[in-house]
Design a protein around this motif. Structure first.
Motif, PDB file in Angstrom:
ATOM      1  N   ASN A  27       0.875  -1.210  -0.092  1.00 42.52           N
ATOM      2  CA  ASN A  27      -0.261  -0.147  -0.022  1.00 42.52           C
ATOM      3  C   ASN A  27       1.030   1.146   0.033  1.00 42.52           C
ATOM      4  O   ASN A  27       1.627   1.563   0.750  1.00 42.52           O
ATOM      5  CB  ASN A  27      -1.018   0.128   1.246  1.00 42.52           C
ATOM      6  CG  ASN A  27      -1.919   1.251   1.385  1.00 42.52           C
ATOM      7  OD1 ASN A  27      -2.054   1.518   0.347  1.00 42.52           O
ATOM      8  ND2 ASN A  27      -2.489   1.610   2.557  1.00 42.52           N
ATOM      9  N   THR A  28       0.680   2.401  -0.870  1.00 39.52           N
ATOM     10  CA  THR A  28       1.452   3.482  -1.166  1.00 39.52           C
ATOM     11  C   THR A  28       0.882   4.705  -0.748  1.00 39.52           C
ATOM     12  O   THR A  28      -0.354   4.728  -1.164  1.00 39.52           O
ATOM     13  CB  THR A  28       2.065   3.513  -2.411  1.00 39.52           C
ATOM     14  OG1 THR A  28       2.724   2.327  -2.777  1.00 39.52           O
ATOM     15  CG2 THR A  28       2.870   4.633  -2.565  1.00 39.52           C
ATOM     16  N   ILE A  29       1.416   5.536   0.242  1.00 40.94           N
ATOM     17  CA  ILE A  29       0.713   6.704   0.634  1.00 40.94           C
ATOM     18  C   ILE A  29       1.511   7.725   0.297  1.00 40.94           C
ATOM     19  O   ILE A  29       2.868   7.700   0.427  1.00 40.94           O
ATOM     20  CB  ILE A  29       0.426   6.533   2.099  1.00 40.94           C
ATOM     21  CG1 ILE A  29      -0.416   5.450   2.772  1.00 40.94           C
ATOM     22  CG2 ILE A  29       0.010   8.009   2.548  1.00 40.94           C
ATOM     23  CD1 ILE A  29      -0.295   5.055   4.098  1.00 40.94           C
ATOM     24  N   GLU A  30       1.150   8.854  -0.460  1.00 41.89           N
ATOM     25  CA  GLU A  30       1.783   9.809  -0.481  1.00 41.89           C
ATOM     26  C   GLU A  30       1.440  10.942   0.454  1.00 41.89           C
ATOM     27  O   GLU A  30       0.279  11.339   0.827  1.00 41.89           O
ATOM     28  CB  GLU A  30       1.291  10.488  -2.088  1.00 41.89           C
ATOM     29  CG  GLU A  30       1.848   9.573  -3.109  1.00 41.89           C
ATOM     30  CD  GLU A  30       1.780  10.008  -4.507  1.00 41.89           C
ATOM     31  OE1 GLU A  30       1.015  11.246  -4.436  1.00 41.89           O
ATOM     32  OE2 GLU A  30       1.747   9.444  -5.466  1.00 41.89           O
ATOM     33  N   LEU A  41       7.267   0.569   6.111  1.00 42.79           N
ATOM     34  CA  LEU A  41       6.998  -0.005   7.482  1.00 42.79           C
ATOM     35  C   LEU A  41       5.729  -1.206   7.186  1.00 42.79           C
ATOM     36  O   LEU A  41       4.840  -0.978   6.702  1.00 42.79           O
ATOM     37  CB  LEU A  41       6.184   0.878   8.584  1.00 42.79           C
ATOM     38  CG  LEU A  41       5.627   0.410   9.760  1.00 42.79           C
ATOM     39  CD1 LEU A  41       6.521  -0.309  10.770  1.00 42.79           C
ATOM     40  CD2 LEU A  41       4.795   1.545  10.385  1.00 42.79           C
ATOM     41  N   ASP A  42       6.037  -2.330   7.462  1.00 42.80           N
ATOM     42  CA  ASP A  42       5.476  -3.642   6.909  1.00 42.80           C
ATOM     43  C   ASP A  42       4.975  -3.402   5.719  1.00 42.80           C
ATOM     44  O   ASP A  42       5.817  -3.409   4.734  1.00 42.80           O
ATOM     45  CB  ASP A  42       4.134  -3.716   8.015  1.00 42.80           C
ATOM     46  CG  ASP A  42       4.516  -3.841   9.531  1.00 42.80           C
ATOM     47  OD1 ASP A  42       5.602  -4.687   9.696  1.00 42.80           O
ATOM     48  OD2 ASP A  42       3.773  -3.358  10.254  1.00 42.80           O
ATOM     49  N   ASP A  43       3.694  -3.791   5.301  1.00 43.70           N
ATOM     50  CA  ASP A  43       3.384  -3.461   3.932  1.00 43.70           C
ATOM     51  C   ASP A  43       2.838  -2.133   3.372  1.00 43.70           C
ATOM     52  O   ASP A  43       2.163  -2.008   2.296  1.00 43.70           O
ATOM     53  CB  ASP A  43       2.323  -4.321   3.383  1.00 43.70           C
ATOM     54  CG  ASP A  43       0.833  -4.186   4.172  1.00 43.70           C
ATOM     55  OD1 ASP A  43       1.036  -3.371   5.287  1.00 43.70           O
ATOM     56  OD2 ASP A  43      -0.107  -4.577   3.971  1.00 43.70           O
ATOM     57  N   ILE A  44       3.374  -1.176   4.230  1.00 42.88           N
ATOM     58  CA  ILE A  44       3.085   0.272   3.802  1.00 42.88           C
ATOM     59  C   ILE A  44       4.315   0.872   3.426  1.00 42.88           C
ATOM     60  O   ILE A  44       5.429   0.985   3.960  1.00 42.88           O
ATOM     61  CB  ILE A  44       2.527   1.112   5.131  1.00 42.88           C
ATOM     62  CG1 ILE A  44       1.390   0.569   5.599  1.00 42.88           C
ATOM     63  CG2 ILE A  44       2.295   2.639   4.800  1.00 42.88           C
ATOM     64  CD1 ILE A  44       0.783   0.635   6.879  1.00 42.88           C
TER      65      ILE A  44
END
Length: 73
Positions: free
Chosen positions: A2-5, A65-68
Motif C-alpha cells: 500500500n502506497t501513501i503519498e 513499514l510492514d506493507d506500507i
C-alpha cells in the motif's frame, strides 16, 4: 504494498520528523508507538533501516513499514 503519498507544506528546506510522519499518515496511534517501531528497527527510510526517531524526512524520501510505503512529496 500500500502506497501513501504525503505532501510537505512549505519551501525547499521543509521536512517532517520520522515519528511525526508515521502519526500523520495514521500508521500508529501515538508518538510512543512510532518511537517503539523505529527503535525496534522496523522502519526503513530510502531502503535502509532508520534508527533515528527524529530523522528529517524530506521530499523524495520513501519510508517503509510492514506493507506500507510512504512517499514524501
Amino acid at each position: 504494498m500500500n502506497t501513501i503519498e504525503f505532501e510537505l507544506r512549505g519551501g525547499a528546506d521543509d521536512y517532517i520528523q520520522l515519528i511525526q510522519l508515521l502519526k500523520a499518515v495514521n500508521c500508529v496511534e501515538t508518538g510512543a508507538d512510532a518511537q517503539a517501531l523505529v527503535m525496534e528497527g522496523l522502519v526503513k527510510r530510502n531502503g535502509e533501516v532508520e534508527m533515528r526517531k527524529r530523522a528529517k524526512c524530506v521530499s523524495g524520501d520513501v519510508v517503509e513499514l510492514d506493507d506500507i510505503r510512504i512517499v514524501v512529496k
